[in-house]
Design a protein around this motif. Structure first.
Motif, PDB file in Angstrom:
ATOM      1  N   ARG A  76      18.687  55.094  -0.189  1.00  0.00           N
ATOM      2  CA  ARG A  76      17.564  55.772   0.435  1.00  0.00           C
ATOM      3  C   ARG A  76      16.330  54.886   0.353  1.00  0.00           C
ATOM      4  O   ARG A  76      16.282  53.969  -0.457  1.00  0.00           O
TER       5      ARG A  76
ATOM      6  N   GLU B  79       5.197  53.573  11.252  1.00  0.00           N
ATOM      7  CA  GLU B  79       6.456  52.932  11.640  1.00  0.00           C
ATOM      8  C   GLU B  79       6.402  52.619  13.124  1.00  0.00           C
ATOM      9  O   GLU B  79       5.541  53.122  13.840  1.00  0.00           O
TER      10      GLU B  79
ATOM     11  N   GLU C  69      19.553  60.283  10.759  1.00  0.00           N
ATOM     12  CA  GLU C  69      19.483  61.239   9.647  1.00  0.00           C
ATOM     13  C   GLU C  69      18.582  62.435   9.985  1.00  0.00           C
ATOM     14  O   GLU C  69      17.415  62.267  10.293  1.00  0.00           O
TER      15      GLU C  69
ATOM     16  N   GLU D 275       5.211  61.292   2.331  1.00  0.00           N
ATOM     17  CA  GLU D 275       6.323  62.154   1.929  1.00  0.00           C
ATOM     18  C   GLU D 275       5.783  63.207   0.968  1.00  0.00           C
ATOM     19  O   GLU D 275       4.622  63.126   0.541  1.00  0.00           O
TER      20      GLU D 275
ATOM     21  N   TYR E  20      14.922  57.769  -6.785  1.00  0.00           N
ATOM     22  CA  TYR E  20      16.206  58.459  -6.928  1.00  0.00           C
ATOM     23  C   TYR E  20      17.035  57.994  -8.127  1.00  0.00           C
ATOM     24  O   TYR E  20      17.064  56.807  -8.467  1.00  0.00           O
TER      25      TYR E  20
ATOM     26  N   GLU F 255      12.296  71.481  -3.571  1.00  0.00           N
ATOM     27  CA  GLU F 255      12.398  70.721  -4.813  1.00  0.00           C
ATOM     28  C   GLU F 255      12.729  71.713  -5.933  1.00  0.00           C
ATOM     29  O   GLU F 255      12.084  72.766  -6.015  1.00  0.00           O
TER      30      GLU F 255
ATOM     31  N   ARG G 236       3.650  58.088   8.651  1.00  0.00           N
ATOM     32  CA  ARG G 236       4.153  56.744   8.310  1.00  0.00           C
ATOM     33  C   ARG G 236       3.877  55.821   9.479  1.00  0.00           C
ATOM     34  O   ARG G 236       4.175  56.172  10.622  1.00  0.00           O
TER      35      ARG G 236
HETATM   36  P1  HAM Z   1      12.945  60.599   3.656  1.00  0.00           P
HETATM   37  O1  HAM Z   1      14.371  60.242   3.799  1.00  0.00           O
HETATM   38  O2  HAM Z   1      11.980  59.493   3.644  1.00  0.00           O
HETATM   39  O3  HAM Z   1      12.853  61.450   2.317  1.00  0.00           O
HETATM   40  O4  HAM Z   1      12.541  61.617   4.794  1.00  0.00           O
HETATM   41  C1  HAM Z   1      13.232  62.832   4.964  1.00  0.00           C
HETATM   42  C2  HAM Z   1      13.445  63.143   6.424  1.00  0.00           C
HETATM   43  O5  HAM Z   1      12.211  63.070   7.135  1.00  0.00           O
HETATM   44  C3  HAM Z   1      14.353  62.161   7.138  1.00  0.00           C
HETATM   45  O6  HAM Z   1      15.705  62.515   6.965  1.00  0.00           O
HETATM   46  C4  HAM Z   1      13.918  62.328   8.592  1.00  0.00           C
HETATM   47  O7  HAM Z   1      14.591  63.443   9.156  1.00  0.00           O
HETATM   48  C5  HAM Z   1      12.447  62.648   8.468  1.00  0.00           C
HETATM   49  N1  HAM Z   1      11.619  61.461   8.761  1.00  0.00           N
HETATM   50  C6  HAM Z   1      11.302  60.453   7.939  1.00  0.00           C
HETATM   51  N2  HAM Z   1      10.504  59.555   8.554  1.00  0.00           N
HETATM   52  C7  HAM Z   1      10.301  60.019   9.804  1.00  0.00           C
HETATM   53  C8  HAM Z   1       9.554  59.556  10.948  1.00  0.00           C
HETATM   54  N3  HAM Z   1       8.820  58.440  10.907  1.00  0.00           N
HETATM   55  N4  HAM Z   1       9.600  60.297  12.078  1.00  0.00           N
HETATM   56  C9  HAM Z   1      10.311  61.442  12.127  1.00  0.00           C
HETATM   57  N5  HAM Z   1      11.017  61.936  11.094  1.00  0.00           N
HETATM   58  C10 HAM Z   1      11.011  61.238   9.943  1.00  0.00           C
HETATM   59  C11 HAM Z   1      11.712  61.979   1.806  1.00  0.00           C
HETATM   60  O8  HAM Z   1      10.672  62.021   2.403  1.00  0.00           O
HETATM   61  C12 HAM Z   1      11.902  62.597   0.450  1.00  0.00           C
HETATM   62  N6  HAM Z   1      10.607  63.146  -0.006  1.00  0.00           N
HETATM   63  C13 HAM Z   1      12.993  63.649   0.478  1.00  0.00           C
HETATM   64  C14 HAM Z   1      13.213  64.259  -0.864  1.00  0.00           C
HETATM   65  C15 HAM Z   1      12.721  65.424  -1.322  1.00  0.00           C
HETATM   66  N7  HAM Z   1      13.900  63.710  -1.857  1.00  0.00           N
HETATM   67  C16 HAM Z   1      13.859  64.507  -2.905  1.00  0.00           C
HETATM   68  N8  HAM Z   1      13.125  65.558  -2.599  1.00  0.00           N
END
Ligand code: HAM
Length: 414
Positions: A259, A116, A281, A83, A264, A132, A114
């Protein structure tokens, strides 16, 4: 024209149809970010593993199971970034950005990793774009961030989007609630999934996210933090809601929203899309007032979000269509190939799209190729210096002096 490129499912190659759609998403996002003063930043694809352990949280699925972690040749543990928020906070601290006028508003896009279980909308390499705003605890910043993501999804035309918001309180005020939640979980321990049971002490909030029936039953009457908010946390939450209403953004308060990342505090939000199935999401984020300090910086409140580019693409459906070409320069006389290329270059310098044959086709083959490319006009360079301009839609053809080509095609460009 539909895309001629089809990537088989499960490959990570991004072929031109998709690549074009991704570019449009990134360009739309960049314009939105720029208008609101979020400046671009880029951080490396990998970081010290410890950054994510400390930043994302040791009890999260991301850190426990999903990181691509390696030892480099110097024996250091490095991790492909799962992330972007922890790396950006690291950069904020490392480059002394707290000395700049606050908040520092940043935007980014790039690949994340990731480990996953892959499925539609969930990949091991995926792309996020996000923002941010670091150095502000104002609810204005929360609302501004949420509106940016709402604007992006609206401008891109993502259908069926809903916004859910909640507030996790601040760490101090959350303590009493977490004890209450743990007591509830312990009282129903036998009905919980193994994963949730193992994390009662370290991450009880995750129980809201479980999809097994036993845990869901227990969580249906669990106390929620939104009901327990008090003082400044409650005021902050109320102000964010008022601001969203003032901005005309529809939302639903979801007291069970959680989340997958530990940093957070207070506001959290999630944009879900009913086109997306299980991985619903498209984007989300929230406030993370303790993260910078946790990474060794001064106490610095912040808020942000990230959206998944692949999820936006899935929600939008079709790959981006090709736009055709303004002109194709064909030669009836192979001796005029050089001239054809020079003319195409001139058209390109005038901002038009133009191609020539690069495969040695005969005239018939060139015309067929021009048609395949969606060329709207074809200039045919004939023997003895003459040239014909053909309109591919009407089939009309007229003699033209190639010197007038830019004007003829530019002027006729529809
Ligand atoms: P997160 O919810 O882990 O947040 O990921 C944000 C978005 O990335 C998700 O809503 C989804 O659309 C996409 N995403 C996550 N994992 C995958 C995956 N394996 N494959 C495809 N899409 C994926 C964050 O990463 C935080 N850094 C968000 C944030 C920024 N919070 C505060 N500032």
């Amino acid at each position: 024209m539909a895309s001629k490129y089809q990537a088989p499912r499960g490959t990570f190659d991004v072929l031109p149809g998709d690549a074009r759609a991704r570019r449009r998403i990134e360009a739309t996002a960049s314009a939105i970010f720029e208008r609101a003063g979020y400046e671009p930043i880029a951080t490396p694809a990998f970081e010290d593993t410890e950054l994510f352990e400390r930043g994302v949280g040791r009890s999260t699925d991301i850190v426990r199971k999903e990181m691509f972690t390696f030892e480099d040749k110097g024996g250091r543990s490095i991790t492909l970034r799962p992330e972007g928020t922890a790396p950006i906070c690291r950069a904020y601290v490392e480059h002394g950005m707290h000395k700049l006028a606050q908040p520092v508003k940043l935007s980014y896009a790039g690949p994340f990793f990731r480990h996953e279980r892959p499925q539609a909308g969930r990949y091991r390499q995926f792309h996020q774009l996000g923002v941010e705003a670091i150095g502000t605890d104002s609810p204005l910043a929360d609302a501004e961030a949420i509106v940016l993501l709402s604007d992006l999804l609206t401008e891109l035309g993502v259908p069926g989007v809903e916004l859910r918001i909640a507030n996790l309180g601040s760490p101090g005020s959350r303590r009493a609630y977490l004890e209450e939640l743990k007591a509830h979980l312990r009282a129903h321990e036998t009905k919980l999934s193994k994963d949730v049971r193992e994390r009662i002490e370290i991450n009880p909030l995750r129980a809201f996210d479980a999809d097994d029936e036993g845990t869901r039953g227990v969580m249906a009457n669990a106390p929620t933090i939104v009901e327990r908010l008090e003082g400044e946390d409650a005021e902050h939450f109320a102000e964010v809601r008022t601001l969203l209403e003032a901005a005309g953004i529809d939302f639903e308060i979801d007291p069970t929203l959680v989340r997958g990342i530990d940093y957070y505090t207070r506001t959290i939000f999630s944009f879900v899309c009913d086109e997306l199935g299980a991985q619903s999401e498209v984007g989300g984020g929230g406030r993370y007032d303790g993260l910078i300090e946790q990474l060794g910086g001064p106490p610095t409140p912040a808020v942000g979000w990230a959206a998944g580019i692949e999820r936006i693409l899935l929600a939008l459906g079709e790959a981006e269509e090709e736009t055709g070409r303004d002109a194709f320069i064909a030669v009836a006389d192979p001796g005029r190939q050089r001239e054809a290329l020079v003319l195409a270059i001139e058209l390109r310098h005038a901002g038009l799209t133009a191609e020539v044959d690069l495969a040695g086709r005969g005239l018939k083959g060139q015309l067929k190729h021009a048609d395949r490319l969606g060329a709207r006009r074809v200039l045919i360079l004939e023997p003895e210096g003459s040239a014909q301009l053909r309109d591919m839609q009407s089939g009309e053809q007229r003699q033209i002096d190639p010197v007038d080509l830019v004007e003829a095609i530019g002027g006729e460009r529809s």
